[in-house]
Design a protein around this motif. Sequence first.
Motif, PDB file in Angstrom:
ATOM      1  N   SER A 203       8.540 -56.041   2.152  1.00  0.00           N
ATOM      2  CA  SER A 203       9.075 -56.582   3.378  1.00  0.00           C
ATOM      3  C   SER A 203      10.498 -56.139   3.677  1.00  0.00           C
ATOM      4  CB  SER A 203       8.839 -57.843   3.559  1.00  0.00           C
ATOM      5  OG  SER A 203       9.759 -58.686   2.762  1.00  0.00           O
ATOM      6  N   LYS A 204      10.653 -55.234   4.889  1.00  0.00           N
ATOM      7  CA  LYS A 204      12.106 -54.833   4.926  1.00  0.00           C
ATOM      8  C   LYS A 204      13.215 -55.627   5.694  1.00  0.00           C
ATOM      9  CE  LYS A 204      10.214 -49.997   4.616  1.00  0.00           C
ATOM     10  NZ  LYS A 204      10.128 -48.624   5.341  1.00  0.00           N
ATOM     11  N   LYS A 205      12.561 -56.728   6.556  1.00  0.00           N
ATOM     12  CA  LYS A 205      13.403 -57.459   7.058  1.00  0.00           C
ATOM     13  C   LYS A 205      12.573 -58.899   6.881  1.00  0.00           C
ATOM     14  CE  LYS A 205      11.029 -56.773  11.543  1.00  0.00           C
ATOM     15  NZ  LYS A 205      10.972 -56.312  13.142  1.00  0.00           N
ATOM     16  N   LYS A 206      13.616 -59.863   7.052  1.00  0.00           N
ATOM     17  CA  LYS A 206      12.989 -61.060   6.919  1.00  0.00           C
ATOM     18  C   LYS A 206      12.185 -61.788   8.044  1.00  0.00           C
ATOM     19  CE  LYS A 206      17.170 -63.523   9.303  1.00  0.00           C
ATOM     20  NZ  LYS A 206      18.220 -64.550   8.964  1.00  0.00           N
ATOM     21  N   SER A 207      11.241 -62.422   7.667  1.00  0.00           N
ATOM     22  CA  SER A 207      10.310 -62.954   8.580  1.00  0.00           C
ATOM     23  C   SER A 207      10.743 -64.206   9.293  1.00  0.00           C
ATOM     24  CB  SER A 207       8.975 -63.622   7.855  1.00  0.00           C
ATOM     25  OG  SER A 207       8.226 -64.226   8.605  1.00  0.00           O
ATOM     26  N   SER A 208      10.475 -64.157  10.563  1.00  0.00           N
ATOM     27  CA  SER A 208      10.555 -65.324  11.476  1.00  0.00           C
ATOM     28  C   SER A 208       9.745 -66.246  11.408  1.00  0.00           C
ATOM     29  CB  SER A 208      10.910 -64.921  12.756  1.00  0.00           C
ATOM     30  OG  SER A 208       9.703 -64.371  13.497  1.00  0.00           O
ATOM     31  N   ALA A 209       8.580 -66.289  10.686  1.00  0.00           N
ATOM     32  CA  ALA A 209       7.555 -67.416  10.623  1.00  0.00           C
ATOM     33  C   ALA A 209       8.222 -68.599   9.950  1.00  0.00           C
ATOM     34  CB  ALA A 209       6.423 -66.836   9.961  1.00  0.00           C
ATOM     35  N   CYS A 210       7.366 -69.744   9.742  1.00  0.00           N
ATOM     36  CA  CYS A 210       7.740 -70.813   9.075  1.00  0.00           C
ATOM     37  C   CYS A 210       7.456 -70.717   7.941  1.00  0.00           C
ATOM     38  CB  CYS A 210       6.978 -72.040   9.779  1.00  0.00           C
ATOM     39  SG  CYS A 210       7.326 -73.824   9.123  1.00  0.00           S
ATOM     40  N   PRO A 211       8.253 -70.934   6.855  1.00  0.00           N
ATOM     41  CA  PRO A 211       8.004 -70.760   5.447  1.00  0.00           C
ATOM     42  C   PRO A 211       6.769 -71.796   4.892  1.00  0.00           C
ATOM     43  CG  PRO A 211      10.091 -71.610   5.952  1.00  0.00           C
ATOM     44  CD  PRO A 211       9.795 -71.152   6.980  1.00  0.00           C
ATOM     45  N   THR A 212       6.835 -72.909   5.464  1.00  0.00           N
ATOM     46  CA  THR A 212       5.807 -73.962   5.223  1.00  0.00           C
ATOM     47  C   THR A 212       4.331 -73.368   5.494  1.00  0.00           C
ATOM     48  OG1 THR A 212       7.330 -75.710   5.602  1.00  0.00           O
ATOM     49  CG2 THR A 212       5.118 -76.339   5.549  1.00  0.00           C
ATOM     50  N   GLU A 213       4.231 -72.758   6.721  1.00  0.00           N
ATOM     51  CA  GLU A 213       3.105 -72.143   7.256  1.00  0.00           C
ATOM     52  C   GLU A 213       2.717 -71.051   6.311  1.00  0.00           C
ATOM     53  OE1 GLU A 213       0.315 -72.899   9.270  1.00  0.00           O
ATOM     54  OE2 GLU A 213       1.404 -74.935   9.479  1.00  0.00           O
ATOM     55  N   LEU A 214       3.491 -70.238   5.845  1.00  0.00           N
ATOM     56  CA  LEU A 214       3.546 -69.166   5.040  1.00  0.00           C
ATOM     57  C   LEU A 214       2.696 -69.461   3.802  1.00  0.00           C
ATOM     58  CD1 LEU A 214       6.457 -66.805   5.785  1.00  0.00           C
ATOM     59  CD2 LEU A 214       4.237 -66.230   6.361  1.00  0.00           C
TER      60      LEU A 214
ATOM     61  N   ASN B 264       4.967 -74.633  -5.862  1.00  0.00           N
ATOM     62  CA  ASN B 264       6.156 -74.202  -5.564  1.00  0.00           C
ATOM     63  C   ASN B 264       6.674 -72.961  -5.669  1.00  0.00           C
ATOM     64  OD1 ASN B 264       6.874 -77.196  -5.463  1.00  0.00           O
ATOM     65  ND2 ASN B 264       7.053 -77.242  -7.535  1.00  0.00           N
ATOM     66  N   VAL B 265       6.256 -72.075  -6.371  1.00  0.00           N
ATOM     67  CA  VAL B 265       6.422 -70.623  -6.503  1.00  0.00           C
ATOM     68  C   VAL B 265       6.280 -69.832  -5.113  1.00  0.00           C
ATOM     69  CG1 VAL B 265       6.163 -68.396  -7.865  1.00  0.00           C
ATOM     70  CG2 VAL B 265       6.466 -70.521  -9.231  1.00  0.00           C
ATOM     71  N   HIS B 266       5.028 -70.203  -4.801  1.00  0.00           N
ATOM     72  CA  HIS B 266       4.478 -69.740  -3.523  1.00  0.00           C
ATOM     73  C   HIS B 266       5.527 -70.148  -2.357  1.00  0.00           C
ATOM     74  CE1 HIS B 266       0.845 -67.443  -3.834  1.00  0.00           C
ATOM     75  NE2 HIS B 266       0.262 -68.475  -4.333  1.00  0.00           N
ATOM     76  N   LYS B 267       5.843 -71.449  -2.247  1.00  0.00           N
ATOM     77  CA  LYS B 267       6.897 -71.788  -1.312  1.00  0.00           C
ATOM     78  C   LYS B 267       8.025 -71.075  -1.602  1.00  0.00           C
ATOM     79  CE  LYS B 267       8.176 -74.793   1.751  1.00  0.00           C
ATOM     80  NZ  LYS B 267       8.513 -76.239   1.764  1.00  0.00           N
ATOM     81  N   LEU B 268       8.599 -70.767  -2.791  1.00  0.00           N
ATOM     82  CA  LEU B 268       9.906 -70.001  -2.946  1.00  0.00           C
ATOM     83  C   LEU B 268       9.763 -68.506  -2.398  1.00  0.00           C
ATOM     84  CD1 LEU B 268      10.723 -71.470  -6.484  1.00  0.00           C
ATOM     85  CD2 LEU B 268      12.205 -71.634  -4.247  1.00  0.00           C
ATOM     86  N   LEU B 269       8.629 -68.056  -2.697  1.00  0.00           N
ATOM     87  CA  LEU B 269       8.255 -66.671  -2.270  1.00  0.00           C
ATOM     88  C   LEU B 269       8.343 -66.802  -0.670  1.00  0.00           C
ATOM     89  CD1 LEU B 269       5.496 -65.691  -4.663  1.00  0.00           C
ATOM     90  CD2 LEU B 269       7.702 -64.570  -4.517  1.00  0.00           C
ATOM     91  N   SER B 270       7.752 -67.501  -0.134  1.00  0.00           N
ATOM     92  CA  SER B 270       7.673 -67.627   1.515  1.00  0.00           C
ATOM     93  C   SER B 270       9.022 -67.769   1.919  1.00  0.00           C
ATOM     94  CB  SER B 270       6.992 -68.769   1.940  1.00  0.00           C
ATOM     95  OG  SER B 270       5.547 -68.655   1.589  1.00  0.00           O
ATOM     96  N   LEU B 271      10.037 -68.599   1.314  1.00  0.00           N
ATOM     97  CA  LEU B 271      11.459 -68.881   1.632  1.00  0.00           C
ATOM     98  C   LEU B 271      12.213 -67.615   1.608  1.00  0.00           C
ATOM     99  CD1 LEU B 271      12.029 -72.621   0.101  1.00  0.00           C
ATOM    100  CD2 LEU B 271      12.269 -71.913   2.551  1.00  0.00           C
TER     101      LEU B 271
END
Length: 389
Positions: free
Chosen positions: A339-350, A377-384
């Motif tokens: 990913s080249k730019k940060k996502s605007s999606a909700c990290p919880t949903e991701l 927890n690792v998935h949540k950190l990756l989403s954040l």
Amino acid sequence: MVLPPKLSNIIALFLAKAAAIVRDPSHPMYRAINNFLLVKSAMEVTQVPEFFVMLHNTELPEQRSLQRSFLLSLLRDGIKSRQDYLVCARRRVFRILLSLQPSNLLSDKTDKRLILEVVQSSLQNSIITYDLIQHRGLIMWLDSLLLTDTVADEASQMVSVVTTMWDTLYTHMLKKRESKEKDDEEAIAKLEQEVEMMEAEDEDTADKTTNKPKMQNAKISSRKPIWNLLPMQQQVIAPWIMCELMQLMVNLWHVLYEAEPNYATFNKYARVLCSVASHIHESKSIIQAAQEKDLKTVRFVTPPCMLNVKLMRQLVEVSSRFVSNLPDLKDHLAVVESSKKKSSACPTELSRNWERRHRYMRELMDQEETNVSTRYNVHKLLSLAECGV
């Protein structure tokens, strides 16, 4: 009938231990405790008994280590309340212990470990925790310990200390949101004022403290920070504390990565890092929404991206030792790396999408997994990380 004031936990615990020791002349601490009881005509119950004597005694190394361990164990088990904290303040206990722990003057690793246990025990009280952070620089002190050579051996204990601090801060914040806790800003200021008075009395300068202009009646500045102006249901932990804590967590990971943590330590670290990063993202959204409504004159500077690709890569690498070898974590990491730019999606949903994908893979491969919380927890950190935290 006027009841006498309650003894602090430290004094009560010391008296209980002393009573047990004087009944046994063969006890290693018998001579030190017996001398204290015989020399003192009256006991001062507003300060830690024999603090300087036991901390700086000049006896043989074995006896010195024994007395220091007794003293530090007393502090670890006795500090439970605000009253105990004030008893420690009269002898500058935390100022001395925080400066002594990283120094070469304290060569015994057991004593260094006990000092961290004293700090961890104190962090179970929210008001004491805030005072140590705001007026004693606790987070920066913990960060400085990571520069010493002995921290790698104590990495799991450092994680436990940070976990206790975060759990206390977060639980207190949730209680404030539920209106079960009052605003503690004035309570913290009043506690610090009392601490300064206790320390001044220890220098026999109490007669001068009444003329000091500092902390006059614990007045608060008329211009409050933006996070103190939020509704009670949207209370957040002060962003400057969160930024310091996040930086500490990142630096702590460098030590953990070299020390090769076990599952319990890694799981605890991943949980706290995930919770801290999530609260930073939540705080940013809440404060920015408040600025758009009525607080446009106050700006909130968001912290830089601390969950970088290198850190995420190492977390996924270490987590692979404790979770099943399903490819969902590596696939998620690949998305973050590309990913080249940060996502605007909700990290919880991701993260929920990746959790569903993991459950589908597990059912497809017919695999059982006990460490699901670590993976999530690792998935949540990756989403954040995708969202730029």
